[in-house]
Design a protein around this motif. Structure first.
Motif, PDB file in Angstrom:
ATOM      1  N   MET A   4       0.860  -1.183   0.000  1.00  0.00           N
ATOM      2  CA  MET A   4       0.000   0.000   0.000  1.00  0.00           C
ATOM      3  C   MET A   4       0.894   1.230   0.000  1.00  0.00           C
ATOM      4  O   MET A   4       1.885   1.284   0.724  1.00  0.00           O
ATOM      5  CB  MET A   4      -0.882   0.021   1.254  1.00  0.00           C
ATOM      6  N   LEU A   6       0.876   5.437   0.573  1.00  0.00           N
ATOM      7  CA  LEU A   6       0.102   6.516   1.182  1.00  0.00           C
ATOM      8  C   LEU A   6       0.757   7.860   0.896  1.00  0.00           C
ATOM      9  O   LEU A   6       1.974   8.004   1.025  1.00  0.00           O
ATOM     10  CB  LEU A   6       0.013   6.338   2.703  1.00  0.00           C
ATOM     11  N   ASP A   7      -0.060   8.821   0.528  1.00  0.00           N
ATOM     12  CA  ASP A   7       0.357  10.218   0.428  1.00  0.00           C
ATOM     13  C   ASP A   7      -0.473  10.965   1.470  1.00  0.00           C
ATOM     14  O   ASP A   7      -1.659  11.219   1.264  1.00  0.00           O
ATOM     15  CB  ASP A   7       0.104  10.767  -0.976  1.00  0.00           C
ATOM     16  N   ILE A   8       0.148  11.274   2.594  1.00  0.00           N
ATOM     17  CA  ILE A   8      -0.567  11.802   3.753  1.00  0.00           C
ATOM     18  C   ILE A   8      -0.466  13.321   3.782  1.00  0.00           C
ATOM     19  O   ILE A   8       0.629  13.872   3.878  1.00  0.00           O
ATOM     20  CB  ILE A   8       0.004  11.201   5.055  1.00  0.00           C
ATOM     21  N   ILE A  13      -5.769  11.920   2.352  1.00  0.00           N
ATOM     22  CA  ILE A  13      -4.757  10.866   2.273  1.00  0.00           C
ATOM     23  C   ILE A  13      -5.007  10.107   0.980  1.00  0.00           C
ATOM     24  O   ILE A  13      -6.089   9.547   0.778  1.00  0.00           O
ATOM     25  CB  ILE A  13      -4.830   9.895   3.469  1.00  0.00           C
ATOM     26  N   VAL A  15      -4.401   6.955  -1.390  1.00  0.00           N
ATOM     27  CA  VAL A  15      -4.110   5.543  -1.161  1.00  0.00           C
ATOM     28  C   VAL A  15      -3.924   4.850  -2.504  1.00  0.00           C
ATOM     29  O   VAL A  15      -4.736   5.017  -3.420  1.00  0.00           O
ATOM     30  CB  VAL A  15      -5.250   4.848  -0.379  1.00  0.00           C
ATOM     31  N   ASP A  39      -9.381   8.068  10.331  1.00  0.00           N
ATOM     32  CA  ASP A  39      -8.411   7.883   9.246  1.00  0.00           C
ATOM     33  C   ASP A  39      -7.659   6.566   9.425  1.00  0.00           C
ATOM     34  O   ASP A  39      -7.511   5.784   8.480  1.00  0.00           O
ATOM     35  CB  ASP A  39      -7.411   9.041   9.210  1.00  0.00           C
ATOM     36  N   ILE A  43      -7.697   3.116   7.023  1.00  0.00           N
ATOM     37  CA  ILE A  43      -6.459   2.556   6.465  1.00  0.00           C
ATOM     38  C   ILE A  43      -6.282   1.102   6.904  1.00  0.00           C
ATOM     39  O   ILE A  43      -5.935   0.241   6.094  1.00  0.00           O
ATOM     40  CB  ILE A  43      -5.245   3.425   6.854  1.00  0.00           C
ATOM     41  N   VAL A  55       3.308  -1.228   4.123  1.00  0.00           N
ATOM     42  CA  VAL A  55       2.836   0.117   3.799  1.00  0.00           C
ATOM     43  C   VAL A  55       4.054   0.983   3.493  1.00  0.00           C
ATOM     44  O   VAL A  55       5.021   0.993   4.256  1.00  0.00           O
ATOM     45  CB  VAL A  55       2.032   0.730   4.967  1.00  0.00           C
ATOM     46  N   ALA A  57       4.820   4.811   2.945  1.00  0.00           N
ATOM     47  CA  ALA A  57       4.232   6.139   3.116  1.00  0.00           C
ATOM     48  C   ALA A  57       5.218   7.205   2.664  1.00  0.00           C
ATOM     49  O   ALA A  57       6.397   7.165   3.026  1.00  0.00           O
ATOM     50  CB  ALA A  57       3.858   6.367   4.578  1.00  0.00           C
ATOM     51  N   LYS A 121      -4.351  10.393  -4.705  1.00  0.00           N
ATOM     52  CA  LYS A 121      -4.182   8.963  -4.956  1.00  0.00           C
ATOM     53  C   LYS A 121      -3.166   8.717  -6.067  1.00  0.00           C
ATOM     54  O   LYS A 121      -2.473   7.705  -6.063  1.00  0.00           O
ATOM     55  CB  LYS A 121      -5.515   8.266  -5.224  1.00  0.00           C
ATOM     56  N   ALA A 124       0.163   9.014  -4.347  1.00  0.00           N
ATOM     57  CA  ALA A 124       0.429   7.768  -3.621  1.00  0.00           C
ATOM     58  C   ALA A 124       0.917   6.686  -4.582  1.00  0.00           C
ATOM     59  O   ALA A 124       1.821   5.907  -4.258  1.00  0.00           O
ATOM     60  CB  ALA A 124      -0.825   7.305  -2.880  1.00  0.00           C
TER      61      ALA A 124
END
Length: 141
Positions: A4, A6-8, A13, A15, A39, A43, A55, A57, A121, A124
């Protein structure tokens, strides 16, 4: 191995996931930030639903490579995710990924409202692809 990405951000966020073999990344969804608890719950639901094993990130850094205030926020959020989930969570340098995606979407003549719905997304996905490419070239685990 499914991964996965993630762009937080403060508001959203992004995904992304890989296929089951961990070869190709694709955008999954954008979470509108509501509360850290909600959140994290969403996730971890995605992790469980798709059988995610790691994950990746994005970690925002300054152009000089330092971790700034936004990076500190991301690290704090990831610490909470590590408590909630048993899968490994790693960070990946995300310098300029969102800006790169924005530039591509503008050049594709996508309006601001539509860009806002997909930029996170796609960022991400770009983070995850960067990680996958580094693994192929033997630069990372």
């Amino acid at each position: 191995m499914r991964l996965m990405g993630l762009d937080i951000g403060d508001r959203r966020i992004g995904v992304a996931l890989t296929d089951e073999n961990g070869v190709a990344a694709y955008p999954l969804e954008v979470l509108e930030r509501t509360s850290p608890e909600k959140d994290l719950r969403r996730i971890t639901e995605i992790i469980d639903q798709y059988g995610v094993e790691r994950v990746v990130a994005g970690l925002p850094k300054t152009l000089s490579g330092q971790i700034g205030p936004q990076g500190d926020k991301v690290l704090s959020f990831l610490d909470k995710l590590r408590v909630r989930s048993t899968v490994p969570v790693i960070t990946w340098d995300e310098r300029l990924t969102t800006a790169e995606v924005e530039k591509l979407l503008v050049s594709a003549d996508l309006g601001r409202r539509r860009r806002r719905k997909v930029v996170d997304k796609l960022a991400a996905t770009l983070i995850l692809n960067s990680y996958l490419n580094s693994r192929k070239s033997g630069r990372n685990t």
